[in-house]
Design a protein around this motif. Structure first.
Motif, PDB file in Angstrom:
ATOM      1  N   ARG A   1     -28.011 -30.300  23.399  1.00 39.96           N
ATOM      2  CA  ARG A   1     -28.751 -29.027  23.319  1.00 39.96           C
ATOM      3  C   ARG A   1     -28.362 -28.089  24.458  1.00 39.96           C
ATOM      4  O   ARG A   1     -28.293 -26.866  24.254  1.00 39.96           O
ATOM      5  N   ALA A   2     -28.088 -28.631  25.638  1.00 35.92           N
ATOM      6  CA  ALA A   2     -27.666 -27.800  26.770  1.00 35.92           C
ATOM      7  C   ALA A   2     -26.342 -27.098  26.479  1.00 35.92           C
ATOM      8  O   ALA A   2     -26.042 -26.064  27.082  1.00 35.92           O
ATOM      9  N   ARG A   3     -25.553 -27.641  25.564  1.00 32.41           N
ATOM     10  CA  ARG A   3     -24.283 -27.026  25.154  1.00 32.41           C
ATOM     11  C   ARG A   3     -24.461 -26.143  23.919  1.00 32.41           C
ATOM     12  O   ARG A   3     -23.488 -25.700  23.326  1.00 32.41           O
ATOM     13  N   GLY A   4     -25.713 -25.935  23.508  1.00 28.03           N
ATOM     14  CA  GLY A   4     -25.987 -25.094  22.345  1.00 28.03           C
ATOM     15  C   GLY A   4     -25.800 -25.809  21.019  1.00 28.03           C
ATOM     16  O   GLY A   4     -25.681 -25.160  19.977  1.00 28.03           O
ATOM     17  N   ILE A   5     -25.772 -27.139  21.032  1.00 28.02           N
ATOM     18  CA  ILE A   5     -25.571 -27.917  19.808  1.00 28.02           C
ATOM     19  C   ILE A   5     -26.924 -28.408  19.309  1.00 28.02           C
ATOM     20  O   ILE A   5     -27.661 -29.085  20.033  1.00 28.02           O
ATOM     21  N   GLU A   6     -27.267 -28.053  18.076  1.00 28.81           N
ATOM     22  CA  GLU A   6     -28.520 -28.505  17.468  1.00 28.81           C
ATOM     23  C   GLU A   6     -28.396 -29.967  17.070  1.00 28.81           C
ATOM     24  O   GLU A   6     -27.362 -30.381  16.534  1.00 28.81           O
ATOM     25  N   VAL A   7     -29.465 -30.749  17.298  1.00 29.81           N
ATOM     26  CA  VAL A   7     -29.450 -32.171  16.956  1.00 29.81           C
ATOM     27  C   VAL A   7     -30.642 -32.524  16.078  1.00 29.81           C
ATOM     28  O   VAL A   7     -31.675 -31.862  16.107  1.00 29.81           O
TER      29      VAL A   7
ATOM     30  N   SER B   1     -30.295 -42.894  15.217  1.00 33.11           N
ATOM     31  CA  SER B   1     -29.199 -41.955  14.993  1.00 33.11           C
ATOM     32  C   SER B   1     -29.538 -40.561  15.488  1.00 33.11           C
ATOM     33  O   SER B   1     -30.685 -40.127  15.401  1.00 33.11           O
ATOM     34  N   ILE B   2     -28.512 -39.888  15.977  1.00 31.31           N
ATOM     35  CA  ILE B   2     -28.582 -38.475  16.320  1.00 31.31           C
ATOM     36  C   ILE B   2     -27.463 -37.793  15.532  1.00 31.31           C
ATOM     37  O   ILE B   2     -26.315 -38.223  15.586  1.00 31.31           O
ATOM     38  N   TYR B   3     -27.815 -36.740  14.792  1.00 28.95           N
ATOM     39  CA  TYR B   3     -26.835 -36.009  13.995  1.00 28.95           C
ATOM     40  C   TYR B   3     -26.670 -34.593  14.538  1.00 28.95           C
ATOM     41  O   TYR B   3     -27.629 -33.965  14.977  1.00 28.95           O
ATOM     42  N   PHE B   4     -25.444 -34.088  14.458  1.00 26.78           N
ATOM     43  CA  PHE B   4     -25.127 -32.722  14.865  1.00 26.78           C
ATOM     44  C   PHE B   4     -23.801 -32.349  14.212  1.00 26.78           C
ATOM     45  O   PHE B   4     -23.226 -33.154  13.486  1.00 26.78           O
TER      46      PHE B   4
ATOM     47  N   ARG C   1      -6.649 -25.740  19.475  1.00 28.87           N
ATOM     48  CA  ARG C   1      -6.486 -26.825  20.449  1.00 28.87           C
ATOM     49  C   ARG C   1      -7.664 -26.844  21.416  1.00 28.87           C
ATOM     50  O   ARG C   1      -8.269 -27.874  21.680  1.00 28.87           O
ATOM     51  N   GLN C   2      -8.006 -25.679  21.982  1.00 29.91           N
ATOM     52  CA  GLN C   2      -9.074 -25.625  22.984  1.00 29.91           C
ATOM     53  C   GLN C   2     -10.427 -25.980  22.388  1.00 29.91           C
ATOM     54  O   GLN C   2     -11.230 -26.667  23.017  1.00 29.91           O
ATOM     55  N   SER C   3     -10.687 -25.547  21.175  1.00 32.86           N
ATOM     56  CA  SER C   3     -11.950 -25.893  20.516  1.00 32.86           C
ATOM     57  C   SER C   3     -12.070 -27.405  20.355  1.00 32.86           C
ATOM     58  O   SER C   3     -13.134 -27.985  20.607  1.00 32.86           O
ATOM     59  N   ALA C   4     -10.982 -28.056  19.952  1.00 35.60           N
ATOM     60  CA  ALA C   4     -10.988 -29.514  19.782  1.00 35.60           C
ATOM     61  C   ALA C   4     -11.208 -30.206  21.128  1.00 35.60           C
ATOM     62  O   ALA C   4     -12.030 -31.127  21.232  1.00 35.60           O
ATOM     63  N   ILE C   5     -10.515 -29.780  22.155  1.00 33.92           N
ATOM     64  CA  ILE C   5     -10.669 -30.395  23.473  1.00 33.92           C
ATOM     65  C   ILE C   5     -12.083 -30.165  24.013  1.00 33.92           C
ATOM     66  O   ILE C   5     -12.712 -31.087  24.547  1.00 33.92           O
ATOM     67  N   ASP C   6     -12.599 -28.955  23.861  1.00 32.15           N
ATOM     68  CA  ASP C   6     -13.947 -28.651  24.358  1.00 32.15           C
ATOM     69  C   ASP C   6     -15.002 -29.532  23.691  1.00 32.15           C
ATOM     70  O   ASP C   6     -15.947 -29.971  24.353  1.00 32.15           O
ATOM     71  N   PHE C   7     -14.850 -29.801  22.403  1.00 28.26           N
ATOM     72  CA  PHE C   7     -15.862 -30.594  21.698  1.00 28.26           C
ATOM     73  C   PHE C   7     -15.658 -32.090  21.903  1.00 28.26           C
ATOM     74  O   PHE C   7     -16.553 -32.786  22.380  1.00 28.26           O
ATOM     75  N   TRP C   8     -14.493 -32.599  21.524  1.00 27.12           N
ATOM     76  CA  TRP C   8     -14.288 -34.052  21.520  1.00 27.12           C
ATOM     77  C   TRP C   8     -14.222 -34.627  22.937  1.00 27.12           C
ATOM     78  O   TRP C   8     -14.795 -35.684  23.202  1.00 27.12           O
ATOM     79  N   GLU C   9     -13.560 -33.948  23.854  1.00 30.60           N
ATOM     80  CA  GLU C   9     -13.522 -34.440  25.231  1.00 30.60           C
ATOM     81  C   GLU C   9     -14.679 -33.866  26.050  1.00 30.60           C
ATOM     82  O   GLU C   9     -15.384 -34.598  26.748  1.00 30.60           O
TER      83      GLU C   9
END
Length: 181
Positions: A105-111, A121-124, A23-31
């Motif tokens: 990128r500030a959240r550690g997500i590669e784009v 487009s931006i993909y991640f 649940r927390q992983s989904a909320i942290d990413f999508w919201e």
């Protein structure tokens, strides 16, 4: 068309449901990362061991996620084979598009950024390896028309001219054609 040849006519995308981890992983990413407001949750009525989270991707429709506290983030790229979803694409404004790479990128997500001719487009990847796209058209759809109308006409012009892909010229000419109608 005979009765046996009639078809069901869809009127739009209702929702997309993905399989998530917690649940927390989904909320942290999508919201948290993508700003989709959390709408509500309830048990997955098809599998009471899972929770069913609902998010608003911005157009009032829903993106839903099945979660299970016994799962962990997959930590690998999602499979890409027949019968699977290649990626989910979401519309963003030009301003958001310009800021998104640094914010992700500030959240550690590669784009990965790409010019698609008629859109950018931006993909991640989400925490479970599913590819996600943020997309921004390179045109403003005229009032009374839909994005698909502009793209359909731009495609017709591209094909008629023997060009490999839709360009800004096709888009501008398509919009001009539509406004003359």
């Amino acid at each position: 068309m005979t009765r046996s040849e009639s078809r069901v006519q869809v009127q739009g995308l209702h929702h997309v449901t993905i399989v998530g981890s917690t649940r927390q992983s989904a909320i942290d990413f999508w919201e948290g990362a993508l700003g989709m407001p959390f709408v509500f949750e309830q048990p997955n009525l098809g599998n009471p061991a899972e929770n069913h989270l609902y998010f608003d991707p911005g157009d009032g429709r829903l993106l839903t996620v099945f979660t299970d506290e016994g799962r962990t983030d997959a930590g690998r790229d999602a499979p890409r084979e027949p019968g699977t979803v290649e990626h989910l694409a979401f519309t963003v404004s030009r301003a958001t598009f310009q800021l998104a790479p640094a914010r992700l990128r500030a959240r550690g997500i590669e784009v990965l950024e790409r010019d698609r001719g008629f859109m950018d487009s931006i993909y991640f990847r989400d925490p479970n390896g599913m590819k996600v796209e943020l997309a921004c058209y390179k045109f403003q759809t005229p009032e009374g028309w839909r994005d698909a109308d502009v793209l359909r006409r731009a495609f017709e012009l591209r094909v008629a001219r023997g060009d490999a892909n839709i360009t800004a010229e096709h888009l501008a000419d398509a919009i001009e054609d539509l406004l003359r109608r």
